[in-house]
Design a protein around this motif. Structure first.
Motif, PDB file in Angstrom:
ATOM      1  N   HIS A 155       0.815  -1.215   0.000  1.00 45.62           N
ATOM      2  CA  HIS A 155       0.000   0.000   0.000  1.00 45.62           C
ATOM      3  C   HIS A 155       0.855   1.275   0.000  1.00 45.62           C
ATOM      4  O   HIS A 155       0.384   2.325   0.441  1.00 45.62           O
ATOM      5  CB  HIS A 155      -0.932  -0.005   1.211  1.00 45.62           C
ATOM      6  CG  HIS A 155      -1.928  -1.117   1.187  1.00 45.62           C
ATOM      7  ND1 HIS A 155      -3.038  -1.095   0.381  1.00 45.62           N
ATOM      8  CD2 HIS A 155      -1.960  -2.302   1.855  1.00 45.62           C
ATOM      9  CE1 HIS A 155      -3.729  -2.216   0.556  1.00 45.62           C
ATOM     10  NE2 HIS A 155      -3.094  -2.963   1.440  1.00 45.62           N
ATOM     11  N   ALA A 170      -3.351  -4.604   7.316  1.00 45.19           N
ATOM     12  CA  ALA A 170      -4.335  -4.424   6.251  1.00 45.19           C
ATOM     13  C   ALA A 170      -5.337  -5.572   6.335  1.00 45.19           C
ATOM     14  O   ALA A 170      -4.947  -6.743   6.323  1.00 45.19           O
ATOM     15  CB  ALA A 170      -3.660  -4.397   4.885  1.00 45.19           C
ATOM     16  N   VAL A 172      -8.996  -7.217   4.810  1.00 39.86           N
ATOM     17  CA  VAL A 172     -10.008  -7.235   3.758  1.00 39.86           C
ATOM     18  C   VAL A 172     -11.326  -7.654   4.386  1.00 39.86           C
ATOM     19  O   VAL A 172     -11.407  -8.722   5.014  1.00 39.86           O
ATOM     20  CB  VAL A 172      -9.616  -8.197   2.620  1.00 39.86           C
ATOM     21  CG1 VAL A 172     -10.733  -8.276   1.583  1.00 39.86           C
ATOM     22  CG2 VAL A 172      -8.322  -7.748   1.962  1.00 39.86           C
ATOM     23  N   THR A 188     -10.872  -2.679   1.803  1.00 33.05           N
ATOM     24  CA  THR A 188      -9.650  -2.831   2.582  1.00 33.05           C
ATOM     25  C   THR A 188      -9.607  -1.806   3.699  1.00 33.05           C
ATOM     26  O   THR A 188      -9.851  -0.623   3.467  1.00 33.05           O
ATOM     27  CB  THR A 188      -8.408  -2.672   1.687  1.00 33.05           C
ATOM     28  OG1 THR A 188      -8.464  -3.638   0.637  1.00 33.05           O
ATOM     29  CG2 THR A 188      -7.126  -2.873   2.486  1.00 33.05           C
ATOM     30  N   PRO A 207     -10.573  -4.893  -2.493  1.00 34.56           N
ATOM     31  CA  PRO A 207      -9.579  -5.643  -1.708  1.00 34.56           C
ATOM     32  C   PRO A 207      -8.168  -5.219  -2.073  1.00 34.56           C
ATOM     33  O   PRO A 207      -7.897  -4.793  -3.192  1.00 34.56           O
ATOM     34  CB  PRO A 207      -9.846  -7.097  -2.108  1.00 34.56           C
ATOM     35  CG  PRO A 207     -10.407  -7.001  -3.492  1.00 34.56           C
ATOM     36  CD  PRO A 207     -11.203  -5.725  -3.532  1.00 34.56           C
ATOM     37  N   SER A 208      -7.252  -5.344  -1.124  1.00 34.96           N
ATOM     38  CA  SER A 208      -5.863  -4.970  -1.372  1.00 34.96           C
ATOM     39  C   SER A 208      -5.116  -6.032  -2.149  1.00 34.96           C
ATOM     40  O   SER A 208      -4.060  -5.762  -2.719  1.00 34.96           O
ATOM     41  CB  SER A 208      -5.153  -4.737  -0.032  1.00 34.96           C
ATOM     42  OG  SER A 208      -5.203  -5.914   0.764  1.00 34.96           O
TER      43      SER A 208
END
Length: 440
Positions: A155, A170, A172, A188, A207-208
């Protein structure tokens, strides 16, 4: 200066030798597991050769001028390794000093490709070393440090790295309320640590990372038996692990043929050889991913999928539901008779396979895209694929209720053939072993 025909001949031969030597040099560097390759002197030709041979080791050139970037990379690498060693000791926990080191790492990596590659190499090898270890091994502090690095790296474009921000965690999360068209979709949540030590929570739409990983298998289109055999031969020459997989499969096929009474039936011929080559190639590629990218499988739920008869059978073998040797006869028949016209022979081979089938240790996606693990589910789906042609359509459905990454091993999979609506799917095709350390 080249003056004679003999000089020209020697120069041409030397160029050929040099290309071969560069491949051997890169292979030797991989074996040595060197931290860095340093070219001393002008030209940069060694760096070009390394890049052309897909060398993943960080490399730099030095011509005798200022070496601040090089020395800084060496210093940071030493600090990072010392921190990893300290956190590897029982009870070690990351604190302000370790977070400050991460801030320095990300600042320098943002402005230097050498720093970025070197840092990722050190961190990557550390992640691989702990990926398969039990969670109660006393390395909670090291795992926490790696988690912060991984989350911040993922990120780094969503936070202010230059100002010293780090992502501590992080998550989700699925949307369970709100607009109907967004229900079930992920977002996220980032826990961000600033340079002063304060923390805050930020939300990103989507989502990441991929929520699920799918390994995809199928026979490449427009390939004959010679092509499949040649592809395996190249992989075996390049990878000792692939050579072992192939040798083990050859022995297992011979043993299996004797056990089930196939000794009197043809076990050779171009399509039988091609089937063995296809199964060995795909199984070896999966084993290479598992060996060189263990963190990829450890961090994400993974599934297996086939898009045709040979691909389905290979997915069964990789899942552990059936020995790889037992799918070779059916793969050979599918290659030789794609439409399944010889129903009696097909039924006989399928009956043998059914006797050896057990539950899968890794879920296999049904023709409708639903994960299957039990023997009954897999047997019913296998009959649907082999007898009824349930995978004859070009589109492959995947229903995992989230964003997924599809890794096609050994063949090119166009993204339009993957249907995951309403969720997104990213598709990566890995056709050779050289792409395994880099992808996905």
């Amino acid at each position: 200066m080249l003056r004679t025909a003999e000089d020209v001949r020697d120069a041409v031969l030397a160029m050929t030798d040099r290309v071969m030597d560069s491949e051997a040099t890169v292979a030797r560097i991989r074996t040595l597991d060197a931290d860095m390759v340093l070219e001393i002197g002008p030209g940069g030709k060694s760096l070009d050769l390394l890049a052309q041979n897909a060398a993943e080791t960080p490399a730099a050139a030095w011509t005798g001028g200022p070496a601040e970037e090089l020395l800084a990379a060496i210093t940071l690498s030493g600090q990072l390794r010392a921190t990893v060693r300290r956190l590897s000791e029982a009870g070690g926990r990351p604190g302000a000093a370790e977070f400050d080191l991460l801030r320095t790492l990300f600042r320098t990596a943002a402005g230097s490709d050498l720093h970025d590659r070197w840092i990722r190499r050190v961190i990557g090898s550390t992640m691989d070393s702990v990926a398969d270890r039990p969670r109660n091994d006393g390395l909670a502090g090291l795992r926490r440090f790696l988690e912060v690095f991984r989350a911040t790296h993922a990120h780094r474009n969503d936070i202010d790295v230059a100002a010293g921000e780090l992502v501590l965690r992080a998550r989700v999360k699925k949307r369970l309320t709100g607009n109907a068209d967004r229900l079930g979709h992920a977002r996220t949540e980032l826990e961000v640590l600033d340079a002063a030590g304060g923390s805050s929570v930020r939300h990103l739409d989507g989502p990441s990372h991929a929520e699920s990983l799918v390994f995809h298998f199928e026979r490449p289109l427009d390939t004959g038996p010679e092509d499949l055999t040649r592809t395996l031969r190249r992989l075996v020459r390049a990878q000792p692990l692939a050579e072992r997989v192939h040798a083990d499969l050859v022995r297992a096929v011979a043993t299996s043929a004797t056990e089930v009474g196939r000794a009197s039936r043809p076990s050779t011929g171009p399509w039988n050889t091609a089937a063995l080559a296809l199964v060995a190639h795909r199984v070896a590629l999966f084993e290479l991913v598992r060996t060189f990218r263990p963190a990829l499988l450890a961090q994400t739920d993974h599934h297996l999928a086939g898009s045709d008869r040979p691909g389905w059978l290979i997915a069964l073998a990789v899942s552990g539901a059936v020995p790889a040797a037992d799918v070779v006869p059916l793969v050979a028949r599918s290659l030789r008779d794609p439409e399944g016209r010889d129903q009696d022979a097909l039924a006989a081979d399928l009956a043998v396979l059914a006797d050896r089938l057990v539950g899968a240790t890794t879920p296999v996606l049904s023709p409708d895209g639903i994960p299957l693990t039990t023997r009954r589910e897999l047997l019913d789906a296998t009959r649907a694929v082999i007898v009824d042609g349930a995978l004859d359509a070009p589109e492959r459905r995947i229903q995992l209720n989230g964003v997924c990454l599809v890794v096609s091993l050994g063949s090119t999979l166009p993204s339009w053939r993957v249907r995951t609506v309403p969720h997104r799917a990213d598709v990566v095709s890995v056709r050779s072993a050289g792409a395994v350390p880099e992808r996905p």
